[in-house]
Write an enzyme that holds these catalytic residues in place. Structure first.
Site, PDB file in Angstrom:
ATOM      1  N   LYS A   1     -28.843  65.836  -2.307  1.00  0.00           N
ATOM      2  CA  LYS A   1     -28.116  64.520  -2.068  1.00  0.00           C
ATOM      3  C   LYS A   1     -26.754  64.704  -1.720  1.00  0.00           C
ATOM      4  O   LYS A   1     -25.878  63.576  -1.665  1.00  0.00           O
ATOM      5  CB  LYS A   1     -28.090  63.915  -3.361  1.00  0.00           C
ATOM      6  CG  LYS A   1     -29.665  63.513  -3.666  1.00  0.00           C
ATOM      7  CD  LYS A   1     -29.655  62.584  -4.815  1.00  0.00           C
ATOM      8  CE  LYS A   1     -31.242  62.569  -5.680  1.00  0.00           C
ATOM      9  NZ  LYS A   1     -32.102  61.817  -4.969  1.00  0.00           N
TER      10      LYS A   1
ATOM     11  N   GLN B   1     -25.971  60.908  -8.285  1.00  0.00           N
ATOM     12  CA  GLN B   1     -25.549  59.959  -7.558  1.00  0.00           C
ATOM     13  C   GLN B   1     -24.014  59.946  -7.518  1.00  0.00           C
ATOM     14  O   GLN B   1     -23.426  59.031  -6.951  1.00  0.00           O
ATOM     15  CB  GLN B   1     -26.140  58.568  -7.746  1.00  0.00           C
ATOM     16  CG  GLN B   1     -27.655  58.526  -7.752  1.00  0.00           C
ATOM     17  CD  GLN B   1     -28.390  58.785  -6.207  1.00  0.00           C
ATOM     18  OE1 GLN B   1     -27.194  58.959  -5.013  1.00  0.00           O
ATOM     19  NE2 GLN B   1     -29.311  58.789  -6.076  1.00  0.00           N
TER      20      GLN B   1
ATOM     21  N   CYS C   1     -38.105  55.108  -8.842  1.00  0.00           N
ATOM     22  CA  CYS C   1     -38.053  56.028 -10.039  1.00  0.00           C
ATOM     23  C   CYS C   1     -37.168  55.638 -11.203  1.00  0.00           C
ATOM     24  O   CYS C   1     -36.677  56.383 -12.084  1.00  0.00           O
ATOM     25  CB  CYS C   1     -37.851  57.369  -9.646  1.00  0.00           C
ATOM     26  SG  CYS C   1     -38.669  58.306  -8.483  1.00  0.00           S
TER      27      CYS C   1
ATOM     28  N   ASP D   1     -26.219  62.696 -15.849  1.00  0.00           N
ATOM     29  CA  ASP D   1     -27.089  62.686 -14.639  1.00  0.00           C
ATOM     30  C   ASP D   1     -26.076  62.452 -13.445  1.00  0.00           C
ATOM     31  O   ASP D   1     -25.774  61.240 -13.212  1.00  0.00           O
ATOM     32  CB  ASP D   1     -28.240  62.017 -14.483  1.00  0.00           C
ATOM     33  CG  ASP D   1     -29.062  62.029 -13.119  1.00  0.00           C
ATOM     34  OD1 ASP D   1     -28.638  62.537 -12.521  1.00  0.00           O
ATOM     35  OD2 ASP D   1     -30.021  61.687 -13.347  1.00  0.00           O
TER      36      ASP D   1
ATOM     37  N   HIS E   1     -33.237  57.628 -14.059  1.00  0.00           N
ATOM     38  CA  HIS E   1     -34.023  57.774 -13.643  1.00  0.00           C
ATOM     39  C   HIS E   1     -35.154  58.435 -14.211  1.00  0.00           C
ATOM     40  O   HIS E   1     -34.676  58.967 -15.203  1.00  0.00           O
ATOM     41  CB  HIS E   1     -33.577  58.822 -12.319  1.00  0.00           C
ATOM     42  CG  HIS E   1     -34.279  59.266 -11.095  1.00  0.00           C
ATOM     43  ND1 HIS E   1     -35.277  60.193 -11.477  1.00  0.00           N
ATOM     44  CD2 HIS E   1     -34.268  58.713  -9.725  1.00  0.00           C
ATOM     45  CE1 HIS E   1     -35.996  60.428 -10.466  1.00  0.00           C
ATOM     46  NE2 HIS E   1     -35.487  59.782  -9.508  1.00  0.00           N
TER      47      HIS E   1
HETATM   48  N1  7TS Z   1     -31.220  61.237 -11.007  1.00  0.00           N
HETATM   49  C1  7TS Z   1     -30.940  60.529 -10.132  1.00  0.00           C
HETATM   50  C2  7TS Z   1     -29.637  59.368 -10.560  1.00  0.00           C
HETATM   51  C3  7TS Z   1     -31.443  60.260  -8.796  1.00  0.00           C
HETATM   52  O1  7TS Z   1     -31.093  59.199  -8.053  1.00  0.00           O
HETATM   53  C4  7TS Z   1     -32.326  61.121  -8.383  1.00  0.00           C
HETATM   54  C5  7TS Z   1     -33.027  60.967  -7.217  1.00  0.00           C
HETATM   55  C6  7TS Z   1     -32.863  62.172  -9.311  1.00  0.00           C
HETATM   56  C7  7TS Z   1     -32.322  62.415 -10.674  1.00  0.00           C
HETATM   57  C8  7TS Z   1     -33.714  63.160  -9.024  1.00  0.00           C
HETATM   58  O2  7TS Z   1     -33.395  64.107  -8.059  1.00  0.00           O
HETATM   59  P1  7TS Z   1     -34.291  65.282  -7.644  1.00  0.00           P
HETATM   60  O3  7TS Z   1     -33.458  65.866  -6.600  1.00  0.00           O
HETATM   61  O4  7TS Z   1     -34.484  65.987  -8.673  1.00  0.00           O
HETATM   62  O5  7TS Z   1     -35.506  64.549  -7.268  1.00  0.00           O
HETATM   63  N2  7TS Z   1     -33.058  59.865  -6.759  1.00  0.00           N
HETATM   64  C9  7TS Z   1     -33.959  59.494  -5.503  1.00  0.00           C
HETATM   65  C10 7TS Z   1     -33.921  58.131  -5.200  1.00  0.00           C
HETATM   66  O6  7TS Z   1     -33.259  57.275  -5.651  1.00  0.00           O
HETATM   67  N3  7TS Z   1     -34.730  57.971  -4.191  1.00  0.00           N
HETATM   68  O7  7TS Z   1     -35.454  58.924  -4.123  1.00  0.00           O
HETATM   69  C11 7TS Z   1     -34.791  59.996  -4.876  1.00  0.00           C
END
Ligand code: 7TS
Length: 406
Positions: A220, A197, A360, A194, A117
């Site tokens: 999430k 997910q 992203c 990371d 990401h």
């Molecule tokens: N890493 C992964 C693998 C992600 O899927 C996401 C967010 C992030 C980091 C960043 O997370 P945040 O909470 O700091 O924004 N992914 C997504 C997505 O897949 N669709 O919207 C956000």
């Protein structure tokens, strides 16, 4: 608990007739989490660490309790290894600024997977640019997997940091993090996992993985937005300089210099998000009640069902591995000849919520030779009926765009 029983706890899914298939972006919240946050603001709210009065002490206690809960959830050795942040992105920036900029030298290499990401990629570009280090990638095979050959080819002496997503937010691939950590440590590199997910969906044990850093976002995994986690090995966190400076992260402040509070407080400048931590704590209680094994089972069954149904649609292309053993509940696909944003709009007219775009992860999509995909992502409150609604809405899309379908 079954997914049908779980679903009853989510007011938004009961109030609205939606098939919510965008949990990789953010999850819906159960009434238990909403109530816990409500109770906190009704009964316990004050600025933690700052007041001598009972209410402030209570706010401090619930914040500390949440830290313990998170530590147990991912099997950290101690609560001090848990830093609260705003989200996974902030956690990754903290590591890049506080560890990366301080420790990486011009001759060093940083290795990431091509499926990161942007939040585990752009901060490392910044570190590479400012230190002069080189930035390299581990690429996927035709199934969207990083092979052992690729791990051994890319992670070589001279590599000092490896960044790897546990589960791809585009392809749903579950990456071989343990092998990557072993290889990285054998060449003297540290590993940033990371787990945005993975932590919400499967049992993650930081000691078993032997990760040096691991990050995720509360939103999430059923908790409110605005609370995230950085796990770091205590000896590494202790040696790091803070990322943000200000109130509460200090020990003594003089006119010209400052000494810092111990880990993890030195990384939590400013008033902490206690309400968010309370919500995350309640979310972990909820996930533990359902059981992580049960969560994996529910999602695996739904993933198998969804892949099977989607594969039967001859106008749909599915990306990534078909091997369900290494496939989490994130499925990217395209309706041949129709732009993903158009597909998502038609699906929305049928109250089916999916994400469309590059998720992203532009370098991954560019590497795959495509601009964007549709993505359906699953969680514990989804049912086979949600997937049936997705399939029906895709058939409607095909009918509407019949002359463009390839
Ligand atoms: N890493 C992964 C693998 C992600 O899927 C996401 C967010 C992030 C980091 C960043 O997370 P945040 O909470 O700091 O924004 N992914 C997504 C997505 O897949 N669709 O919207 C956000």
């Amino acid at each position: 608990m079954t997914n049908y029983e779980i679903r009853k706890d989510f007011p938004i899914l009961n109030n609205q007739n939606i098939a919510y298939l965008d949990s990789a972006a953010t999850t819906q919240k159960p009434v238990q989490v909403i109530d816990a946050v409500n109770r906190y603001y009704k009964n316990d709210n004050a600025n933690p660490h700052r007041g001598a009065y009972k209410l402030s002490i209570r706010a401090t206690e619930v914040y500390d309790e949440a830290r313990k809960k998170v530590a147990n959830f991912i099997n950290a050795k101690m609560p001090d290894e848990i830093v609260f942040t705003r989200n996974a992105t902030e956690s990754l920036n903290l590591v890049a600024y506080s560890y990366g900029l301080e420790n990486i030298k011009r001759q060093d290499k940083i290795v990431l997977s091509i499926m990161e990401h942007h939040s585990n990629l752009v901060p490392w570009q910044n570190v590479a640019r400012r230190t002069g280090a080189s930035l390299e990638y581990m690429y996927t095979n035709s199934e969207g997997r990083i092979t052992n050959d690729e791990i051994y080819k890319r992670i070589v002496p001279g590599v000092k940091i490896v960044g790897i997503t546990h589960v791809s937010n585009v392809l749903g691939t579950i990456n071989p993090v343990k092998e990557i950590v072993k290889r990285a440590h054998s060449v003297g590199a540290i590993v940033v996992v990371d787990a945005s997910q993975s932590v919400p969906h499967m049992k993650v044990d930081v000691q078993d993985l032997d990760a040096d850093f691991l990050v995720f976002s509360g939103h999430k995994m059923l908790s409110p937005l605005g609370i995230g986690v950085l796990y770091g090995k205590k000896n590494i966190l202790d040696q790091m300089v803070p990322f943000l400076f200000g109130g509460d992260m200090i020990e003594y402040v003089y006119e010209q210099k400052t000494t810092f509070a111990p880990t993890p407080t030195k990384f939590e400048a400013g008033t902490q998000n206690v309400g968010g931590a309370v919500g995350l704590s309640a979310a972990i209680d909820y996930l533990n009640k359902v059981g992580m094994d049960n969560i994996e089972k529910i999602e695996k069954n739904l993933t198998i069902y969804a892949l099977d149904k989607l594969q039967k649609l001859d106008f749909v292309t599915i990306y990534g591995t078909k091997n369900v053993e290494t496939h989490a509940g994130v499925i990217s696909f395209n309706v041949n000849g129709v732009h993903p944003h158009d597909v998502a709009s038609v699906l929305d007219s049928q109250n089916v919520c999916i994400r469309s775009g590059n998720h992203c992860a532009q370098p991954l999509l560019r590497y795959m030779g495509i601009d964007s995909t549709c993505r359906a992502s699953l969680y514990i409150y989804n049912t086979k009926e949600d997937i049936d609604r997705l399939v029906q809405a895709l058939i409607k899309t095909r009918d509407m765009f019949a002359k463009w379908i390839k």
